[in-house]
Motif scaffolding. Structure first.
Motif, short mmCIF file in Angstrom:
data_model
loop_
_atom_site.label_atom_id
_atom_site.label_comp_id
_atom_site.label_asym_id
_atom_site.label_seq_id
_atom_site.Cartn_x
_atom_site.Cartn_y
_atom_site.Cartn_z
N SER A 1 -0.54 3.95 1.39
CA SER A 1 -1.12 4.69 2.51
C SER A 1 -1.10 3.81 3.76
O SER A 1 -1.70 2.73 3.78
CB SER A 1 -2.57 5.08 2.20
OG SER A 1 -3.23 5.51 3.36
N ASP B 1 -4.72 3.30 5.15
CA ASP B 1 -5.48 2.31 4.38
C ASP B 1 -5.00 0.90 4.69
O ASP B 1 -5.79 -0.04 4.79
CB ASP B 1 -5.36 2.57 2.88
CG ASP B 1 -6.11 3.81 2.44
OD1 ASP B 1 -6.97 4.31 3.22
OD2 ASP B 1 -5.85 4.30 1.33
N PHE B 2 -3.70 0.73 4.85
CA PHE B 2 -3.12 -0.57 5.15
C PHE B 2 -3.57 -1.05 6.53
O PHE B 2 -3.91 -2.21 6.70
CB PHE B 2 -1.60 -0.49 5.07
CG PHE B 2 -0.92 -1.75 4.61
CD1 PHE B 2 -1.45 -2.54 3.62
CD2 PHE B 2 0.27 -2.15 5.19
CE1 PHE B 2 -0.82 -3.70 3.19
CE2 PHE B 2 0.92 -3.30 4.78
CZ PHE B 2 0.36 -4.07 3.77
N ARG C 1 -6.36 -0.28 7.98
CA ARG C 1 -7.76 -0.69 7.82
C ARG C 1 -7.86 -2.09 7.24
O ARG C 1 -8.68 -2.89 7.66
CB ARG C 1 -8.50 0.29 6.92
CG ARG C 1 -8.95 1.51 7.63
CD ARG C 1 -9.90 2.33 6.76
NE ARG C 1 -9.81 3.71 7.17
CZ ARG C 1 -9.36 4.71 6.42
NH1 ARG C 1 -9.01 4.49 5.18
NH2 ARG C 1 -9.30 5.92 6.89
N GLU C 2 -7.03 -2.37 6.24
CA GLU C 2 -7.05 -3.68 5.58
C GLU C 2 -6.64 -4.80 6.54
O GLU C 2 -7.15 -5.90 6.49
CB GLU C 2 -6.13 -3.66 4.36
CG GLU C 2 -6.29 -4.85 3.47
CD GLU C 2 -5.56 -4.69 2.14
OE1 GLU C 2 -5.68 -5.60 1.32
OE2 GLU C 2 -4.87 -3.67 1.93
N SER D 1 0.84 -1.19 0.00
CA SER D 1 0.00 0.00 0.00
C SER D 1 0.88 1.24 0.00
O SER D 1 2.00 1.21 0.48
CB SER D 1 -0.90 0.00 1.24
OG SER D 1 -1.69 1.17 1.28
#
Length: 94
Positions: free
Chosen positions: A52, A55-56, A58-59, A50
């Motif tokens: 971000s 974002d990572f 969250r994943e 990623s």
């Protein structure tokens, strides 16, 4: 070794979840399971990455880990022609 994210989420607790800071804004992840480090992939076997960190995170939210760290390994010593050190210069931040 690698492990898919869906399989990793099925583990009760992972010993350590490591987000690797590879470059300015590039991240990959691995997990320590029973003393062995496994890089995390998607269902096709492609390493998760990623640009971000948020974002990572969250994943990876569904992964239960005893400890989660951000790891950065510097190549600075090599870049300035410094002598090679026998130990790892990785910085881990919880």
């Amino acid at each position: 070794m690698t492990i898919s994210l869906s399989k990793l989420k099925k583990y009760f607790v992972v010993e350590k979840l490591i987000v690797h800071s590879i470059d300015l804004s590039l991240y990959q992840a691995s997990a320590i399971i029973e003393g062995e480090e496994h890089y995390i992939t998607d269902e096709r076997g492609v390493l998760l990455k990623s640009r971000s960190l948020v974002d990572f995170q969250r994943e990876l939210k569904g992964v239960a880990a005893t400890l989660t760290v951000l790891r950065h390994t510097s190549a600075y010593d090599e870049m300035v022609g410094g002598s090679e050190k026998g130990e790892c210069n990785a910085l881990e931040v919880p």
